[in-house]
Design a protein around this motif. Structure first.
Motif, short mmCIF file in Angstrom:
data_model
loop_
_atom_site.label_atom_id
_atom_site.label_comp_id
_atom_site.label_asym_id
_atom_site.label_seq_id
_atom_site.Cartn_x
_atom_site.Cartn_y
_atom_site.Cartn_z
N SER A 193 72.21 44.98 7.12
CA SER A 193 71.31 46.12 7.22
C SER A 193 71.12 46.67 5.81
CB SER A 193 71.89 47.20 8.12
OG SER A 193 71.04 48.34 8.16
N THR A 219 68.89 49.43 3.20
CA THR A 219 68.00 50.58 3.02
C THR A 219 67.21 50.37 1.73
OG1 THR A 219 69.54 52.07 4.13
CG2 THR A 219 67.84 53.08 2.75
N GLU A 222 61.94 55.86 2.32
CA GLU A 222 62.96 54.88 2.62
C GLU A 222 62.62 54.12 3.90
OE1 GLU A 222 66.87 56.51 2.72
OE2 GLU A 222 66.97 56.77 0.53
N THR A 252 64.43 50.88 6.56
CA THR A 252 65.59 50.04 6.85
C THR A 252 65.11 48.69 7.34
OG1 THR A 252 66.94 51.94 7.43
CG2 THR A 252 67.69 49.80 8.23
N THR A 255 66.62 44.55 8.37
CA THR A 255 67.79 43.72 8.65
C THR A 255 67.48 42.28 8.26
OG1 THR A 255 67.13 43.23 10.93
CG2 THR A 255 68.47 45.20 10.56
#
Length: 531
Positions: free
Chosen positions: A199, A201, A209, A211, A213
């Motif tokens: 994960s 950021t 920002e 996120t 994966t």
């Protein structure tokens, strides 16, 4: 053909991918390209511009590293020599064969030692394009004219020249056209293993920002590789990096011929003097331990003095510090511990470290531009192995880059069957003149050497547009923004081209104002749309 993502599609919020690559230098871009070509979904995140640090601060050479033979780096030299001709074929518009002249100074190394080294250099790997080395009488050779009269004998051998920053951009373009997402001005501020995935950021330059994966993480942060593991991944760095500053100076042209020089120095280091940007000579490099912030590196007066003094040992016309019109410096991440060896002797080889105790992490330690394709191929092989991607020839997961042209490097539509890279470029320039006779000759030649077969993309609007500064039109600036992630005047003038070297301060400021006015509004609109 699909073209690179526009700014509006390069920063979608959220998402998942197979591999997150951290670092937009030559190794990161090369790995992203290789993986995307094998069918994996890839996100490359670069905190600044592509090639904005080490990868645009090289000596601009595709070479085996003749001096590494003296340190018994035979494996590295063989690997690099094997890559030279593959690279020259892949992008004849931004790379070219180059002959190097080594004046013989008996006080440095005996002639037999140089002959033996050049024999090895000629035969460690297969050569088809580049001619072999030979001895020359500098009293009768053009390369002897600018030298001091005591240099009567010399040796000539072959390597190659490359526009290093454009090489990085072309690898990123190829990655994007094969489906990768390229996110520049985008910092990876936190990464952590969450189950079987990473994960991460990401922080964009406006502070936003997101996120993402990924199944695997590639640490290709160059001189920041150790710092990235410590501060952002909270992992111990398994390899020690030695940070060495290499600086170069550019002076008005010192000679008229098209050969470069390699000079041996009393400290057993070498420097190069290379024809550069038509009107200049590039001299470098130094090897100085770097102790300050990685992103803040500048040449100092001692380095300028060293390069001028060593060049002046050979040239009849002394090179003075006041002759220097431009300098650049970069931090090279070398394998080794600080202080254990002379910096010039530290290996330029690379090491790939794969941690697969959970979601895979591949860290790239060291490396050089010449071996970027091989490094990327080895990295992709290892990642495909741990991710369970089959590597069957012609299918997903198979190595593919050894014979693949880089964007703009496939000239067959213009010239037919390829011959030699340097000849092919001449044929392409002639074909370009026939297809676009309206283009000014100097502009046509520069575009041929920068964009190759992609040159028609610069003329999609059917006009050059206004001339923003001498030799730089709106059509080119629009292309660089849409297709090459250019976001500032420095991106254009010092990385995607070296036009800044040919302009005065007023012209450079004019380009900066145009970019700020035209591009800032477009970026603001895109950022608002992404929220």
């Amino acid at each position: 053909m699909n073209h690179p993502q526009t700014p509006s599609s390069s920063s979608p919020a959220g998402g998942a991918c197979d591999v997150l690559v951290v670092g937009g230098g030559i190794n990161g871009a090369g790995i992203a390209r290789d993986l995307a070509g094998r069918g994996l979904s890839v996100l490359l995140a670069e905190q600044d511009d592509l090639a904005s640090h080490t990868s645009s601060a090289s000596t601009k050479l595709i070479h085996g590293g003749l001096r590494y033979l003296e340190y018994h780096e035979f494996s590295l030299v063989r690997k690099a020599l094997a890559e030279r001709e593959a690279l020259l074929r892949s992008a004849p518009h931004i790379m070219r064969p180059l002959r190097f002249v080594m004046p013989h100074d008996p006080a440095m190394r005996p002639a037999w030692m140089i002959r033996a080294g050049l024999f090895l250099y000629d035969h460690l790997a297969r050569r088809e394009i580049l001619p072999a080395s030979r001895a020359v009488d500098l009293r009768r050779h053009a390369a002897g004219v600018p030298l001091k009269p005591e240099f009567r004998r010399g040796f000539v051998y072959s390597d190659g020249w490359v526009d290093d920053a454009r090489l990085v951009v072309l690898a990123a373009i190829d990655a994007a056209e094969r489906g990768a997402r390229i996110a520049t001005r985008c910092r990876v501020v936190r990464v952590a293993r969450v189950g079987a995935r990473w994960s991460a950021t990401l922080q964009h330059r406006d502070g936003r920002e997101e996120t993402v994966t990924a199944r695997a993480l590639v640490n290709a942060a160059g001189p920041w590789a150790s710092q990235f593991l410590r501060e952002h991944a909270h992992l111990p760095e398994a390899r020690s990096l030695r940070l060495v500053k290499g600086s170069h100076i550019v002076v008005p042209r010192l000679f008229e011929h098209d050969h470069a020089y390699i000079f041996q120095n009393p400290d057993r280091r070498i420097i190069f003097a290379i024809p550069y940007e038509r009107d200049y000579t590039l001299i470098g490099t130094t090897d100085v331990e770097h102790h300050g912030p990685i992103g803040e590196v500048r040449i100092d007066a001692d380095e300028i003095g060293y390069l001028c003094a060593q060049a002046s040992r050979y040239f009849a016309q002394p090179v003075q510090p006041q002759d220097v019109v431009w300098t650049y410096s970069g931090v090279r991440p070398l394998l080794g511990n600080e202080g254990e060896d002379d910096a010039a002797a530290v290996t330029r080889d690379y090491e790939l470290e794969l941690r697969d105790d959970g979601a895979p992490l591949l860290s790239v330690w060291g490396g050089k531009i010449t071996t970027f394709r091989k490094l990327a191929e080895e990295a992709a092989d290892r990642l495909c192995g741990v991710l369970g991607v089959p590597g069957v020839s012609g299918q997903q997961g198979a190595a593919w880059t050894v014979d693949a042209p880089l964007p703009g490097g496939d000239l067959r539509e213009w010239i037919g069957a390829p011959q030699r890279p340097d000849v092919d470029l001449q044929r392409f320039e002639q074909a370009l003149a026939r297809r676009h006779p309206q283009l000014p000759e100097a502009l046509r030649g520069r575009w041929a050497r920068a964009y190759g077969s992609r040159v028609d993309l610069l003329l999609e609007a059917g006009t050059l547009g206004a001339e923003v500064a001498p030799g730089l039109h709106e059509a080119e600036l629009d292309y660089l923004h849409r297709h090459e992630w250019a976001r500032s005047a420095d991106d254009v003038l010092w990385r995607r081209s070296k036009l800044g070297l040919h302009m005065d301060e007023a012209a450079r400021e004019q380009v900066a104002r145009w970019c700020e006015t035209r591009w800032q509004g477009a970026e603001n609109g895109l950022e608002q749309a992404a929220r």
